[in-house]
Scaffold this motif. Structure first.
Motif, PDB file in Angstrom:
ATOM      1  N   GLY A   8       8.254   1.411   3.642  1.00 55.67           N
ATOM      2  CA  GLY A   8       7.248   2.452   3.557  1.00 55.67           C
ATOM      3  C   GLY A   8       7.696   3.843   3.958  1.00 55.67           C
ATOM      4  O   GLY A   8       6.927   4.801   3.846  1.00 55.67           O
ATOM      5  N   GLY A   9       8.925   3.967   4.424  1.00 55.78           N
ATOM      6  CA  GLY A   9       9.408   5.288   4.794  1.00 55.78           C
ATOM      7  C   GLY A   9       9.603   6.174   3.574  1.00 55.78           C
ATOM      8  O   GLY A   9       9.511   5.729   2.432  1.00 55.78           O
ATOM      9  N   GLY A  10       9.869   7.443   3.841  1.00 60.68           N
ATOM     10  CA  GLY A  10      10.091   8.373   2.748  1.00 60.68           C
ATOM     11  C   GLY A  10      10.127   9.801   3.233  1.00 60.68           C
ATOM     12  O   GLY A  10      10.162  10.065   4.441  1.00 60.68           O
ATOM     13  N   LEU A  11      10.110  10.703   2.285  1.00 59.50           N
ATOM     14  CA  LEU A  11      10.124  12.144   2.550  1.00 59.50           C
ATOM     15  C   LEU A  11       8.718  12.684   2.325  1.00 59.50           C
ATOM     16  O   LEU A  11       8.110  12.443   1.275  1.00 59.50           O
ATOM     17  CB  LEU A  11      11.118  12.838   1.626  1.00 59.50           C
ATOM     18  CG  LEU A  11      11.149  14.362   1.665  1.00 59.50           C
ATOM     19  CD1 LEU A  11      11.591  14.859   3.032  1.00 59.50           C
ATOM     20  CD2 LEU A  11      12.078  14.890   0.570  1.00 59.50           C
ATOM     21  N   THR A 124      13.490   1.917   8.563  1.00 54.76           N
ATOM     22  CA  THR A 124      13.044   2.642   7.380  1.00 54.76           C
ATOM     23  C   THR A 124      12.964   4.106   7.768  1.00 54.76           C
ATOM     24  O   THR A 124      12.396   4.463   8.801  1.00 54.76           O
ATOM     25  CB  THR A 124      11.705   2.096   6.842  1.00 54.76           C
ATOM     26  OG1 THR A 124      11.378   2.751   5.618  1.00 54.76           O
ATOM     27  CG2 THR A 124      10.566   2.258   7.834  1.00 54.76           C
ATOM     28  N   GLN A 125      13.551   4.963   6.966  1.00 57.97           N
ATOM     29  CA  GLN A 125      13.688   6.374   7.319  1.00 57.97           C
ATOM     30  C   GLN A 125      12.428   7.152   6.972  1.00 57.97           C
ATOM     31  O   GLN A 125      11.912   7.048   5.845  1.00 57.97           O
ATOM     32  CB  GLN A 125      14.892   6.988   6.605  1.00 57.97           C
ATOM     33  CG  GLN A 125      15.113   8.446   6.896  1.00 57.97           C
ATOM     34  CD  GLN A 125      15.540   8.710   8.338  1.00 57.97           C
ATOM     35  OE1 GLN A 125      16.231   7.900   8.953  1.00 57.97           O
ATOM     36  NE2 GLN A 125      15.127   9.849   8.884  1.00 57.97           N
ATOM     37  N   VAL A 126      11.969   7.927   7.933  1.00 56.14           N
ATOM     38  CA  VAL A 126      10.862   8.860   7.713  1.00 56.14           C
ATOM     39  C   VAL A 126      11.415  10.262   7.920  1.00 56.14           C
ATOM     40  O   VAL A 126      11.969  10.567   8.981  1.00 56.14           O
ATOM     41  CB  VAL A 126       9.705   8.589   8.686  1.00 56.14           C
ATOM     42  CG1 VAL A 126       8.648   9.692   8.583  1.00 56.14           C
ATOM     43  CG2 VAL A 126       9.080   7.224   8.393  1.00 56.14           C
ATOM     44  N   THR A 127      11.256  11.105   6.928  1.00 51.70           N
ATOM     45  CA  THR A 127      11.719  12.487   7.004  1.00 51.70           C
ATOM     46  C   THR A 127      10.545  13.404   6.708  1.00 51.70           C
ATOM     47  O   THR A 127       9.911  13.288   5.655  1.00 51.70           O
ATOM     48  CB  THR A 127      12.863  12.750   6.025  1.00 51.70           C
ATOM     49  OG1 THR A 127      13.934  11.845   6.292  1.00 51.70           O
ATOM     50  CG2 THR A 127      13.362  14.181   6.163  1.00 51.70           C
ATOM     51  N   VAL A 128      10.251  14.298   7.658  1.00 45.75           N
ATOM     52  CA  VAL A 128       9.137  15.221   7.513  1.00 45.75           C
ATOM     53  C   VAL A 128       9.702  16.626   7.392  1.00 45.75           C
ATOM     54  O   VAL A 128      10.357  17.124   8.314  1.00 45.75           O
ATOM     55  CB  VAL A 128       8.170  15.129   8.709  1.00 45.75           C
ATOM     56  CG1 VAL A 128       6.957  16.031   8.473  1.00 45.75           C
ATOM     57  CG2 VAL A 128       7.732  13.693   8.932  1.00 45.75           C
ATOM     58  N   SER A 129       9.452  17.265   6.283  1.00 48.65           N
ATOM     59  CA  SER A 129       9.967  18.615   6.058  1.00 48.65           C
ATOM     60  C   SER A 129       8.950  19.654   6.498  1.00 48.65           C
ATOM     61  O   SER A 129       7.742  19.441   6.392  1.00 48.65           O
ATOM     62  CB  SER A 129      10.305  18.802   4.579  1.00 48.65           C
ATOM     63  OG  SER A 129       9.134  18.685   3.791  1.00 48.65           O
TER      64      SER A 129
END
Length: 130
Positions: A8-11, A124-129
């Motif tokens: 479920g991770g994502g950008l 799972t990678q979570v990236t918040v811009s």
């Protein structure tokens, strides 16, 4: 073997939402506490939220209170981390983990005893811009 599978991770942009899922197998959620941890380079691993197996009590660390919610679906069985109002500082690899929480007759360890977690899923990678 006990298995946990995170997804479920994502950008996402700041202010957005994501829902992480942790699918578990080979054990009952009733017997295990499940937690979400996160890790960023140069920082210690942090326990973000957890849910107890015996009574559904939850814990959320101060930095995510009011924004993240942990829950579980015993039928699937899956534990979720719903994340709202994401901030750049939430960027991390997120891991789900579990431990058997029964401590004795009708006694259970609290789910936020983070040193007890001994079953781990992949991150799972979570990236918040910004």
């Amino acid at each position: 073997d006990v298995q946990l599978q995170a997804s479920g991770g994502g950008l996402v942009q700041a202010g957005g939402s994501l829902r992480l899922s942790c699918a578990v197998s080979e054990f009952s959620l009733d017997d295990y506490a499940i937690a979400w941890f996160r890790r960023t380079p140069g920082k210690e691993r942090e326990g973000v939220a957890c849910i107890s197996g015996n009574d559904d009590s939850t814990y959320h660390t101060d930095s995510v209170k009011g924004r993240f919610t942990i829950s579980r679906d015993n039928a699937r069985p899956t534990v979720y981390l719903q994340m709202h109002s994401l901030k750049p500082e939430d960027t991390a690899a997120y891991y789900c983990a579990g431990f058997r929480s029964l401590a004795g007759r009708n006694r259970y360890h609290y789910c936020n005893e983070f040193h007890r977690y001994n079953y781990w899923g992949q991150g799972t990678q979570v990236t918040v811009s910004s």
